[in-house]
Design an enzyme around this catalytic site. Structure first.
Site, short mmCIF file in Angstrom:
data_model
loop_
_atom_site.label_atom_id
_atom_site.label_comp_id
_atom_site.label_asym_id
_atom_site.label_seq_id
_atom_site.Cartn_x
_atom_site.Cartn_y
_atom_site.Cartn_z
N LYS A 199 1.96 -7.23 20.30
CA LYS A 199 2.71 -6.43 21.25
C LYS A 199 2.80 -5.00 20.70
O LYS A 199 3.51 -4.75 19.74
CB LYS A 199 4.11 -6.96 21.47
CG LYS A 199 4.92 -6.11 22.44
CD LYS A 199 6.40 -6.14 22.14
CE LYS A 199 7.17 -5.10 22.96
NZ LYS A 199 6.83 -3.71 22.60
N GLU A 244 19.11 6.42 8.58
CA GLU A 244 17.75 6.80 8.94
C GLU A 244 17.77 7.56 10.27
O GLU A 244 18.27 7.05 11.28
CB GLU A 244 16.85 5.58 9.06
CG GLU A 244 15.41 5.93 9.32
CD GLU A 244 14.49 4.72 9.34
OE1 GLU A 244 13.40 4.80 8.78
OE2 GLU A 244 14.88 3.69 9.93
N CYS A 302 8.76 5.66 8.21
CA CYS A 302 9.74 4.90 7.43
C CYS A 302 9.74 5.36 5.98
O CYS A 302 10.73 5.15 5.26
CB CYS A 302 9.48 3.40 7.52
SG CYS A 302 7.82 2.91 7.04
N GLU A 308 9.25 -5.37 8.02
CA GLU A 308 9.14 -4.08 7.34
C GLU A 308 9.98 -3.12 8.16
O GLU A 308 9.62 -2.77 9.29
CB GLU A 308 7.67 -3.63 7.26
CG GLU A 308 7.42 -2.60 6.16
CD GLU A 308 7.94 -1.23 6.51
OE1 GLU A 308 8.93 -0.80 5.89
OE2 GLU A 308 7.39 -0.58 7.41
#
Length: 507
Positions: free
Chosen positions: A186, A396, A295, A261
């Site tokens: 996906k 973040e 990231c 992750e």
């Protein structure tokens, strides 16, 4: 005029379908969505299927049937197909890079690097087809043979992000395929075309029907049916920590393997003996490369007080000069945010930083006129005098916003670096080998760079992090094969009599 241009783009945009059992098919819902260029939203890159649960079930059925044959193809033969795919990716690199810049926004130099990472991963994982090693061990009993072999897990689901829309799918698909698994992927709704280009290359290289399937759509409409489906035995997600918790809990209910992750808030330490020119280059590339949408982005720079003023002054001066625009322009150094929502998140954190008392040193504003009129652009933004506990130093953001934090010494720097919920990447700039090795030992992260920024992973090493960054699995290198295979221990007793391990022992 803008409306006319937009309508014209929609009518000429290509319609892409799901790939299920080797056929390109429309979604069962009958619905589609537009993939827009974030640098110019009048440009419709393509129209994709807005799929539902029925499409997921069809893809899983196809993958389950294909697994029966694919698992029996010898691993070196599977690897030959992947090697051809890597060669084809190299031939198509420029076209795929330009498609990626249009749909994701990052500059061409970076999208070329993204495709190159997929190429490198393909060649590396093709080599693993002849290194699917097990182990032969001595038995404790006479006339008995003992060994362990690797076996494929089964049907695997991949949920991939938009920031590395070909590299990260390659981290997942290549090792899964060479190990003998079949897959449903996906793509992120912001960047489906790059995944389509990648999978089309696999098909052209000879991957059989049903071995790889694509289902496009939005969030939980696709993600939940994938993670909950009883026939899927492994799920690999790259995304936010919040989404990772949901996926991890869902997989745990049916004992699925789950590789997560997730987020990062990566520190770069600059000590007073550092090569400042090198550190400045690293901080700018780490902080503003991919518009900070990594990231592994260098979102925190921790600078020792002896060089703090000089570093901040020079860093801000250079950040102000970065050219922001459409990544298809080879002179541009930073592209747009991927979508409106990400831009709004960036702007909200700028407000948070100012309200917390951080000093806004440059940037902080949306660019929305001239060449930036139709895109999601933000100025490169730098905050100084940031306290380690401020939200802009803890959470973040995923945008071109860098927080610079002063520190007293190496011990203080390491304490600041480790004082967050994440532990993905880290970096230190110093000429002192002793301090470098202390940082290598004491920085609690999955990756540590010495005299290099927090970004730049190579495909033959494990990639991943600690704490809220993931659940311990690694992508890339030898770590990937571990996730996509299961161990089977095999005993062959040719003594022609009953032998009982741990019980039958010679006197």
């Amino acid at each position: 005029m803008a409306t006319v241009d937009a309508v014209s783009a929609v009518t000429t945009a290509k319609i892409y379908k799901n790939l299920i059992a080797g056929e390109w098919v429309e979604a069962s819902t009958g619905e589609t969505f537009e993939n827009l260029n974030p640098a110019d939203t009048r440009d419709v890159v393509g129209i994709f299927q807005k799929s539902g649960k029925a499409d997921v079930e069809a893809a899983v059925d196809a993958a389950r049937l294909a697994f029966k044959k694919w698992r029996l193809v010898p691993a070196p033969r599977r690897a030959e197909i992947l090697y051809r795919a890597a060669q084809m990716l190299a031939e198509r690199k420029e076209d795929y890079s330009r498609d990626m810049t249009r749909e994701m926004g990052k500059i061409l130099k970076e999208t070329r690097g993204d495709v190159q990472e997929a190429i490198d991963t393909g060649f590396y994982m093709a080599g693993e087809g002849r290194r699917m090693f097990g182990a032969v061990v001595p038995s404790e009993l006479p006339n008995k043979f003992a060994m362990a072999s690797r076996n494929p897990v089964g049907v695997c689901a991949m949920i991939t992000p938009w920031n590395f829309p070909m590299a990260i799918p390659s981290w997942k698909l290549f090792p899964a395929l060479v190990a003998g698994n079949t897959c449903i992927i996906k793509p992120a709704q912001d960047t489906p075309l790059s995944v389509f280009n990648f999978v089309q290359t696999l098909v052209d290289a000879g991957v059989p029907s049903g071995v790889v399937n694509i289902v496009t759509g939005f969030g939980s409409k696709i993600g939940a049916p994938l993670t909950e489906h009883p026939e899927i035995r492994a799920v690999s997600l790259t995304g936010s920590s919040d989404v990772g918790r949901i996926v991890g809990e869902s997989c745990a209910k049916s004992f699925k393997r789950c590789s997560l992750e997730l987020g990062g808030k990566n520190p770069m330490i600059v000590l007073d003996d550092a090569n400042l020119d090198l550190a400045l280059d690293g901080g700018l590339w780490g902080g503003f490369g991919t518009t900070g949408q990594r990231c592994t982005a260098t979102s925190r720079i921790i600078v020792q007080k002896g060089v703090y003023s000089e570093f901040v002054s020079r860093f801000v001066e250079r950040a102000k000069k970065l050219k922001v625009g459409n990544g298809l322009d080879e002179t541009v150094e930073m592209g747009p945010a991927v979508n409106k929502g990400q831009l709004e998140t960036d702007l909200s954190y700028i407000d948070i930083g100012k309200s917390e008392g951080a000093k806004l040193l440059c940037g902080g504003h949306r660019l929305d006129s001239g060449i930036h009129k139709y895109g999601w652009f933000l100025e490169p933004t730098v905050f100084g005098d940031v306290d380690r506990q401020m939200r802009i130093a803890q959470e973040e953001i995923f945008g071109p916003i860098v927080s610079i934090i002063p520190c007293d010494d190496l011990n203080d720097a390491i304490e600041i670096a480790n004082g967050i919920q994440y532990g993905l990447s880290s970096a230190i700039y110093t000429k002192d080998v002793n301090r470098a090795f202390r940082a290598m030992r004491d920085l609690f992260a999955g990756i540590t760079y010495i005299n290099a920024p927090t970004i730049g992973a190579e495909v033959h090493l494990p990639f991943g992090g600690t704490k809220a960054t993931g659940n311990g699995h690694r992508e890339g290198g030898f770590g990937a094969i571990e996730f996509y295979t299961e161990w089977k221990s095999i005993y062959v007793d040719y003594s022609d009599k009953l032998q009982k391990a741990q019980i039958d022992r010679p006197e």
